[in-house]
Design a protein around this motif. Structure first.
Motif, mmCIF file in Angstrom:
data_model
loop_
_atom_site.group_PDB
_atom_site.id
_atom_site.type_symbol
_atom_site.label_atom_id
_atom_site.label_comp_id
_atom_site.label_asym_id
_atom_site.label_seq_id
_atom_site.Cartn_x
_atom_site.Cartn_y
_atom_site.Cartn_z
ATOM 1 N N THR A 31 16.291 2.643 -55.639
ATOM 2 C CA THR A 31 15.527 2.345 -54.424
ATOM 3 C C THR A 31 16.391 2.485 -53.178
ATOM 4 O O THR A 31 17.529 2.004 -53.144
ATOM 5 C CB THR A 31 14.954 0.913 -54.485
ATOM 6 N N TYR A 33 16.215 2.448 -48.691
ATOM 7 C CA TYR A 33 15.472 1.875 -47.569
ATOM 8 C C TYR A 33 16.014 2.405 -46.243
ATOM 9 O O TYR A 33 17.208 2.689 -46.122
ATOM 10 C CB TYR A 33 15.638 0.345 -47.533
ATOM 11 N N TYR A 48 10.639 2.918 -47.393
ATOM 12 C CA TYR A 48 11.476 2.790 -48.567
ATOM 13 C C TYR A 48 10.978 3.734 -49.649
ATOM 14 O O TYR A 48 9.862 4.278 -49.559
ATOM 15 C CB TYR A 48 11.568 1.339 -49.059
ATOM 16 N N ILE A 50 11.199 4.226 -54.037
ATOM 17 C CA ILE A 50 11.634 3.615 -55.292
ATOM 18 C C ILE A 50 12.141 4.643 -56.292
ATOM 19 O O ILE A 50 12.704 4.288 -57.331
ATOM 20 C CB ILE A 50 10.533 2.748 -55.926
ATOM 21 N N SER A 93 20.408 0.554 -50.134
ATOM 22 C CA SER A 93 19.931 0.887 -51.473
ATOM 23 C C SER A 93 20.140 -0.300 -52.395
ATOM 24 O O SER A 93 20.949 -1.194 -52.117
ATOM 25 C CB SER A 93 20.652 2.120 -52.028
ATOM 26 N N ALA B 98 11.302 -4.280 -54.607
ATOM 27 C CA ALA B 98 11.078 -2.952 -54.055
ATOM 28 C C ALA B 98 10.236 -2.997 -52.783
ATOM 29 O O ALA B 98 10.190 -2.042 -52.037
ATOM 30 C CB ALA B 98 10.414 -2.053 -55.087
#
Lengths: 112, 113
Positions: A31, A33, A48, A50, A93, B98
């Motif tokens: 992930t 961001y 973001y 994933i 991340s 997430a």
């Protein structure tokens, strides 16, 4: 250990210009961001991702595009720079089931 | 969505004394509360976190307290040292990391001799 590399460190643009910021990580994190840090406003999430080719909008996505071309890289595009805009863009991340975010050093944007 | 309020924008503390930074959050579903530190000219790095299944966590000179009823959490720094001078950000998120974190505005801690 790993590292997150953001380029460029400083970016000066003109009003209306499209500007691209790049981020690379070698943690092998899933992930990634993009956050924007404004003085007095803390950090706000722009986009973001994933996994590779995934994109998710954050609270501040309007005016930005993002691209996750491969697992290790995540780009952010300012679609039309606003006059007098000044902010720091932070890439981060995380992965491996861990919640801890690892941040890059940031790209400081100034728009003339 | 979640809102995280950090109640002090600045905090000055004498070296060796304790510092306390308070944050509140709005979403009762939030379950993960990390703290990040940003030293002058540098980016953020993680310092400590707490999950909603406990109300206290300590790591060396840092302690985080969580009061779920009041939706409040705090960072306590004991025996402050010059290297503790930095901006500290609290944050909150629900279990699915997430989704990203909601950050407070930051507290600038200055440790003076």
């Amino acid at each position: 250990g790993g590292i997150i590399t953001q380029t460029p460190k400083f970016l000066i643009g003109q009003e209306g210009q499209k500007l691209t910021l790049k981020c690379q990580q070698n943690f092998n994190h899933d992930t990634m961001y993009w956050y924007r840090q404004d003085s007095g406003k803390g950090l706000r999430l722009i986009y973001y991702s994933i996994t590779e080719n995934d994109l998710q909008k954050g609270d501040l996505s309007e005016g930005y595009d993002a691209s996750r071309e491969k697992k290790s890289s995540f780009s952010l595009t300012v679609t039309s720079a606003q006059k007098n805009e000044m902010a720091v863009f932070l890439c981060a991340s995380n992965g491996g089931g861990q919640n801890t975010l690892y941040f890059g050093a940031g790209t400081r944007l100034s728009v003339l | 969505g979640e809102k995280v309020e950090q109640h002090q924008s600045t905090l000055s503390v004498r070296e060796g004394d304790s510092a306390v930074i308070n944050c509140t959050y709005t979403d009762t579903a939030s379950s993960y509360f990390p703290w990040y530190k940003q030293e002058a000219g540098k980016s953020l790095h993680f310092v400590i976190d707490i999950r909603s299944n406990v109300d206290r966590k300590q790591s060396q000179r840092l302690t985080v307290l969580l009061d779920k009823k009041a939706k409040r959490f705090s960072l306590h720094i004991t025996a402050t040292q010059p290297e503790d001078s930095a901006i500290y950000f609290c944050a909150a998120s629900m279990g699915n990391y997430a989704q990203g974190l909601t950050f407070g505005l930051g507290t600038r801690v200055s440790v003076f001799p």
